[in-house]
Write an enzyme that holds these catalytic residues in place. Structure first.
Site, PDB file in Angstrom:
ATOM      1  N   TYR A 143       0.850  -1.186   0.000  1.00  0.00           N
ATOM      2  CA  TYR A 143       0.000   0.000   0.000  1.00  0.00           C
ATOM      3  C   TYR A 143       0.885   1.234   0.000  1.00  0.00           C
ATOM      4  O   TYR A 143       1.843   1.321   0.770  1.00  0.00           O
ATOM      5  CB  TYR A 143      -0.893   0.007   1.251  1.00  0.00           C
ATOM      6  CG  TYR A 143      -1.809   1.206   1.341  1.00  0.00           C
ATOM      7  CD1 TYR A 143      -2.813   1.418   0.394  1.00  0.00           C
ATOM      8  CD2 TYR A 143      -1.677   2.126   2.385  1.00  0.00           C
ATOM      9  CE1 TYR A 143      -3.657   2.505   0.486  1.00  0.00           C
ATOM     10  CE2 TYR A 143      -2.525   3.220   2.486  1.00  0.00           C
ATOM     11  CZ  TYR A 143      -3.516   3.413   1.535  1.00  0.00           C
ATOM     12  OH  TYR A 143      -4.349   4.495   1.625  1.00  0.00           O
ATOM     13  N   ASP A 238       9.322   3.075   0.083  1.00  0.00           N
ATOM     14  CA  ASP A 238       8.242   3.645   0.887  1.00  0.00           C
ATOM     15  C   ASP A 238       8.413   3.207   2.343  1.00  0.00           C
ATOM     16  O   ASP A 238       8.182   2.053   2.697  1.00  0.00           O
ATOM     17  CB  ASP A 238       6.891   3.191   0.323  1.00  0.00           C
ATOM     18  CG  ASP A 238       5.714   3.812   1.060  1.00  0.00           C
ATOM     19  OD1 ASP A 238       5.936   4.509   2.071  1.00  0.00           O
ATOM     20  OD2 ASP A 238       4.561   3.600   0.617  1.00  0.00           O
ATOM     21  N   LYS A 272       3.572   8.787   9.204  1.00  0.00           N
ATOM     22  CA  LYS A 272       3.301   8.155  10.498  1.00  0.00           C
ATOM     23  C   LYS A 272       4.232   8.665  11.618  1.00  0.00           C
ATOM     24  O   LYS A 272       4.047   9.784  12.059  1.00  0.00           O
ATOM     25  CB  LYS A 272       3.271   6.637  10.341  1.00  0.00           C
ATOM     26  CG  LYS A 272       2.168   6.250   9.315  1.00  0.00           C
ATOM     27  CD  LYS A 272       1.801   4.806   9.236  1.00  0.00           C
ATOM     28  CE  LYS A 272       0.526   4.598   8.422  1.00  0.00           C
ATOM     29  NZ  LYS A 272       0.688   4.122   7.080  1.00  0.00           N
TER      30      LYS A 272
HETATM   31  C1  LIG Z   1       0.020   4.569   5.712  1.00  0.00           C
HETATM   32  C2  LIG Z   1       0.835   4.347   4.485  1.00  0.00           C
HETATM   33  C3  LIG Z   1       0.771   5.233   3.390  1.00  0.00           C
HETATM   34  C4  LIG Z   1      -0.234   6.345   3.289  1.00  0.00           C
HETATM   35  O1  LIG Z   1      -0.066   7.295   4.283  1.00  0.00           O
HETATM   36  P1  LIG Z   1      -1.328   8.250   4.655  1.00  0.00           P
HETATM   37  O2  LIG Z   1      -0.749   9.226   5.603  1.00  0.00           O
HETATM   38  O3  LIG Z   1      -2.359   7.342   5.245  1.00  0.00           O
HETATM   39  O4  LIG Z   1      -1.782   8.876   3.387  1.00  0.00           O
HETATM   40  C5  LIG Z   1       1.666   5.048   2.352  1.00  0.00           C
HETATM   41  N1  LIG Z   1       2.561   4.041   2.375  1.00  0.00           N
HETATM   42  C6  LIG Z   1       2.630   3.165   3.397  1.00  0.00           C
HETATM   43  C7  LIG Z   1       3.661   2.092   3.371  1.00  0.00           C
HETATM   44  C8  LIG Z   1       1.756   3.279   4.476  1.00  0.00           C
HETATM   45  O5  LIG Z   1       1.805   2.382   5.463  1.00  0.00           O
END
Ligand SMILES: *Cc1c(COP(=O)(O)O)cnc(C)c1O
Length: 439
Positions: A143, A238, A272
């Site tokens: 994701y 990411d 996060k």
């Molecule tokens: C949570 C998440 C996102 C998206 O971040 P948001 O602040 O919810 O838009 C993107 N990449 C990863 C790996 C994530 O866990």
């Protein structure tokens, strides 16, 4: 049980689609009524009925220090008193960018944004701008936020809802996204052999945690790096979830090493933990690539609230408090929790595997390890639903989906572990294939 929660949910559903502002909060895959949280402190959240739970969601990652850490709250309060938003640069933005660079030197230049979605979306745009190519490669079950190009086969939220991708994404937007199986070296190599010259970037979760935790196979990230470099494509790592959570320098520091790294991505995204619970995320990377962004370069990106003073205050306070001892402590708690869960499930005879990526872990109700998204989908999600509710009844809030990591904080104490251990007795039995639905 769910008195005021149910009242709020009923009201919420009148005003908000599905009653929630992010789908996985809705308990869609586990059933029942979401808990409306009134307040949180340390490792516990309290709902509107006044019931407290040991929290193993931690705001989906940000609460590394526990909820409402006094020094983080004080930093935000002090910042608020000086003004909520200026639309002009601040010293705090520089200080946060410097801290990110110090911990993750591959982020030579850093741009602050408000959400992880923006960070990855921006990284993709930079990669396309840098290469003049269109195609983006991602892995099924990873994701990267909810931007059009990255929503194909996107793990947790999407998996939980049972949607194939998303309505509203045009064929054109999806057409340039190629989805491969995670951990599949051959598929990746053969794609690059065929069309390597069209690929702008490969984006990957540093260690996937949005289909449940799937540990990268030995050398998989390095192979992504090798192939992208050979074919003139960029590697986007990411770390929105793993960054500053699995260690001071994220998964990259953990796997590649910071001093003499075995491999380095071109671009890296954070979210996060870096915002300490406030809406803040970041994209960083090699200077030449990052400097393609406006105002220096032709790749446009902007944000009215980017680098917001309250968010930067929370981020700086959080990173300053997230010292090596914090990670040692979270690692130790994670190992302890894995042991408790493993013992309870094994004792009850429940088929399961526990998968880890540093201090992140998740529990799959199936016999064999999960190496990709197809494996992750082949688990007993009904068993997870029963397990989840038995834990909730026992005072422990797990992620309301079988496709998520469990999150700990430095504030999880012995009393919390005891609550978990006690709750596990009922929950392990509820997870048996023959388990009755206890709702
Ligand atoms: C949570 C998440 C996102 C998206 O971040 P948001 O602040 O919810 O838009 C993107 N990449 C990863 C790996 C994530 O866990």
């Amino acid at each position: 049980m769910a008195g005021l929660n149910q009242e709020w949910m009923t009201r919420a559903c009148e005003a908000i689609p599905g009653g929630v502002n992010s789908p996985v909060r809705a308990f869609a895959s586990v059933g029942g009524t979401p808990r409306f949280i009134k307040q949180a402190s340390g490792c516990r959240v309290t709902d509107v009925d006044g019931t407290s739970y040991v929290d193993l969601v931690c705001s989906w990652g940000p609460a590394l220090l526990g909820h409402a850490h006094p020094q983080v709250v004080a930093a935000v309060q002090e910042a608020a008193a000086r003004g909520l938003s200026f639309g002009a640069p601040t010293g705090a933005e520089v200080e946060l960018a410097e801290r990110i660079r110090a911990r993750v030197p591959v982020a030579e230049h850093v741009r602050l944004v408000s959400t992880g979605t923006e960070a990855t979306m921006t990284a993709v745009r930079i990669a396309r701008g840098a290469t003049g190519r269109d195609k983006i490669v991602k892995f099924a079950g990873c994701y990267h936020g909810h931007s059009d190009a990255l929503l194909a086969a996107a793990g947790s939220g999407v998996a939980t809802q049972g949607l194939p991708g998303s309505a509203g994404v045009t064929v054109a937007a999806a057409a340039d996204t190629i989805v491969l199986a995670y951990n599949d070296f051959d598929e990746l190599r053969s794609l690059f052999e065929r069309i390597g010259g069209q690929i702008a970037a490969v984006i990957t979760e540093a260690a996937p945690a949005n289909m449940g935790v799937v540990t990268p196979a030995e050398g998989f990230n390095a192979e992504i790096r090798r192939l992208t470099a050979e074919h003139g494509a960029l590697m986007i790592l990411d770390e929105v979830l793993t960054g500053f959570r699995v260690g001071a320098s994220g998964w990259w520091g953990f796997e590649a090493g910071v001093e003499a790294p075995e491999w380095v991505p071109d671009l890296i995204t954070f979210g996060k933990v870096v915002g300490g619970g406030m809406p803040l995320a970041a994209v960083g990377g090699r200077r030449e690539v990052m400097d393609l962004l406006a105002p220096l370069g032709p790749v446009y990106q902007a944000g009215t609230l980017s680098g917001n003073p309250l968010a930067t205050a929370a981020g700086i306070a959080t990173l300053d408090l997230a010292k090596p001892e914090v990670y040692d402590r979270v690692d130790a708690r994670s190992a302890e929790l894995q042991r408790l869960v493993g013992d309870a499930l094994t004792g009850a005879g429940v088929p399961h595997v526990i998968q880890t990526a540093g201090n992140l872990f998740s529990v799959f109700f199936r016999e064999k390890p999960v190496i990709d998204y197809a494996d992750a989908q082949d688990q007993d999600t009904a068993a997870y639903g029963r397990f989840f509710h038995a834990m909730l009844d026992g005072g422990v809030a797990l992620p309301p989906s079988a496709f998520e990591a469990w999150f700990l904080s430095v504030a999880h104490d012995d009393a919390a572990m005891e609550t978990v251990e006690t709750a596990l007795k009922q929950a392990a039995r509820a997870a048996l294939p023959t388990g009755e639905s206890i709702r």
